[in-house]
Design an enzyme around this catalytic site. Structure first.
Site, PDB file in Angstrom:
ATOM      1  NE  ARG A  14      -7.007   7.001  -4.454  1.00  0.00           N
ATOM      2  CZ  ARG A  14      -6.735   5.817  -3.883  1.00  0.00           C
ATOM      3  NH1 ARG A  14      -7.659   5.174  -3.228  1.00  0.00           N
ATOM      4  NH2 ARG A  14      -5.531   5.295  -3.970  1.00  0.00           N
TER       5      ARG A  14
ATOM      6  CE  LYS B 203      -5.567   0.182   0.404  1.00  0.00           C
ATOM      7  NZ  LYS B 203      -5.104   1.038  -0.701  1.00  0.00           N
TER       8      LYS B 203
HETATM    9  C1  LIG Z   1      -5.124   0.342  -1.816  1.00  0.00           C
HETATM   10  C2  LIG Z   1      -4.272   0.629  -2.970  1.00  0.00           C
HETATM   11  C3  LIG Z   1      -3.888  -0.406  -3.846  1.00  0.00           C
HETATM   12  C4  LIG Z   1      -4.402  -1.832  -3.706  1.00  0.00           C
HETATM   13  O1  LIG Z   1      -5.714  -1.931  -4.221  1.00  0.00           O
HETATM   14  P1  LIG Z   1      -6.485  -3.337  -4.308  1.00  0.00           P
HETATM   15  O2  LIG Z   1      -7.716  -3.031  -5.061  1.00  0.00           O
HETATM   16  O3  LIG Z   1      -6.738  -3.773  -2.902  1.00  0.00           O
HETATM   17  O4  LIG Z   1      -5.589  -4.277  -5.036  1.00  0.00           O
HETATM   18  C5  LIG Z   1      -3.017  -0.085  -4.873  1.00  0.00           C
HETATM   19  N1  LIG Z   1      -2.564   1.172  -5.063  1.00  0.00           N
HETATM   20  C6  LIG Z   1      -2.923   2.191  -4.261  1.00  0.00           C
HETATM   21  C7  LIG Z   1      -2.380   3.559  -4.529  1.00  0.00           C
HETATM   22  C8  LIG Z   1      -3.786   1.958  -3.189  1.00  0.00           C
HETATM   23  O5  LIG Z   1      -4.151   2.978  -2.387  1.00  0.00           O
END
Ligand SMILES: *Cc1c(COP(=O)(O)O)cnc(C)c1O
Length: 355
Positions: free
Chosen positions: A128, A35
């Site tokens: 969250r 993302k």
């Molecule tokens: C964005 C996201 C990740 C990745 O997180 P990083 O800190 O960039 O490694 C993993 N799991 C979920 C559910 C996310 O939304």
């Protein structure tokens, strides 16, 4: 081509390979999270060339861009009810915590004649997403078990995002206990116990990763080499993977403190200034509309950032050995927020560098 972001594919690939190797020590598979760079296909192409196991993104729009890649795709953000049929179409696996949504996914999967896999999200404190109480989890699993076109393949949790909670043996232990309960109800063992994001990586280095954790979802550590619990760099990983470059449009010597009565700035804040005498100031043609209010760091360490407005970045170049002129380019490494914003901005040229 200014302003632009130079994207060093070889460095991103190096980071991914390094992390795959690290995770393998603990028999952990990786989902590469795309993302932060809007699932740019040229970047995904080098990632699928490493031993990552899944491609993961929060948005359907991004999963669509990767439909021609063979790896299983994971939707990270809980599905919207209204998008159930697209979720089933473009994601092989989705992360879920709401039974109503899972039932809708089941209906969509029946129509498309597919089995849709889900990971149950369990909240172990970051507050969250995720089921928060064990009774709800039990009824969620029992109800889902009856759905013909949904298969529960794992449990997962997310930490360090909203609440900043650091993953450790205790809270991941709770996730593992939860996984065992789910397996007991299901009567089969789960493929995946997904122990978080980049912030969980430090547990591998400290020999504290619980055995049962066998998957991590990694974004920032691949994109920027960042260890996200304390904001450190991962040893051997590159941070200069994405470089912002923009052009100087004014160089002038001016005072350090504005002249006149100080009211609000362009963003509604009252700015404050320290008297440092006259400064050589450079204006660079990039601003908050591009990188938001996030961190960018000049690669020339003698440059200091004074501030920015929507389209202007004001630098103090008084102490630079290099004599900057208008038309010169200034480069910056990026924090996560800036990367996200810049890759999303239509005003920033995306310049792929293959070497
Ligand atoms: C964005 C996201 C990740 C990745 O997180 P990083 O800190 O960039 O490694 C993993 N799991 C979920 C559910 C996310 O939304």
């Amino acid at each position: 081509m200014n302003p632009r972001i130079d994207i060093y594919l070889d460095k991103i690939k190096h980071n991914a390979e390094l992390l795959v190797k690290k995770a393998k020590i603990c028999n952990i598979s990786l989902a590469a999270v795309t993302k932060s760079f809007c699932a740019m296909p040229e970047i995904i192409e080098v990632l699928v060339d490493t031993n990552i196991k899944y491609l993961a993104d929060s948005r359907i729009e991004n999963l669509k861009k990767m439909k021609h890649f063979d790896l299983e795709k994971m939707l990270l953000r809980l599905p919207m009810l209204s998008q159930a049929s697209e979720v089933v179409k473009f994601a092989d696996i989705s992360l879920n915590s709401e039974i109503t949504t899972v039932k809708e996914l089941n209906r969509a999967a029946m129509k498309q004649n597919k089995i849709h896999k889900i990971i149950i999200m369990y909240d172990i404190g970051d507050l969250r997403e995720g089921i928060f109480n064990i009774d709800e989890l039990i009824s969620f699993v029992s109800e889902t078990k009856e759905l013909s076109n949904i298969k529960i393949v794992g449990v997962g949790t997310n930490l360090s995002c909203f609440g900043g909670v650091i993953p450790d043996e205790k809270n991941l232990g709770e996730l593992i206990e939860t996984a065992k309960k789910v397996e007991f109800i299901l009567g089969y063992s789960l493929e995946m116990v997904s122990g978080g994001n980049s912030s969980s990586l430090y547990l591998i280095d400290n020999f504290k990763m619980p055995n049962e954790i066998n998957n991590l979802r990694i974004g920032e550590a691949i994109a920027l080499g960042g260890e996200t619990t304390c904001g450190l760099q991962i040893e051997g990983a590159y941070k200069d993977t994405f470089i912002l470059t923009a052009e100087i449009i004014e160089v002038k010597e001016k005072p350090s403190v504005p002249i006149g009565k100080i009211g609000l700035d362009a963003f509604g804040n009252v700015p404050s200034f320290t008297e440092k005498g006259n400064l050589v100031r450079a204006i660079v043609a990039v601003g908050k509309q591009d990188f938001g209010a996030y961190d960018i760091m000049p690669t020339d360490k003698e440059i200091e950032i004074l501030g920015s407005s929507s389209d202007h970045l004001i630098l103090d170049i008084t102490n630079c050995k290099k004599c900057y002129e208008i038309g010169d380019e200034i480069s910056f490494t990026l924090g996560y927020g800036a990367l996200l914003a810049l890759m999303t901005s239509e005003y920033i040229q995306k310049n792929i560098i293959r070497r």
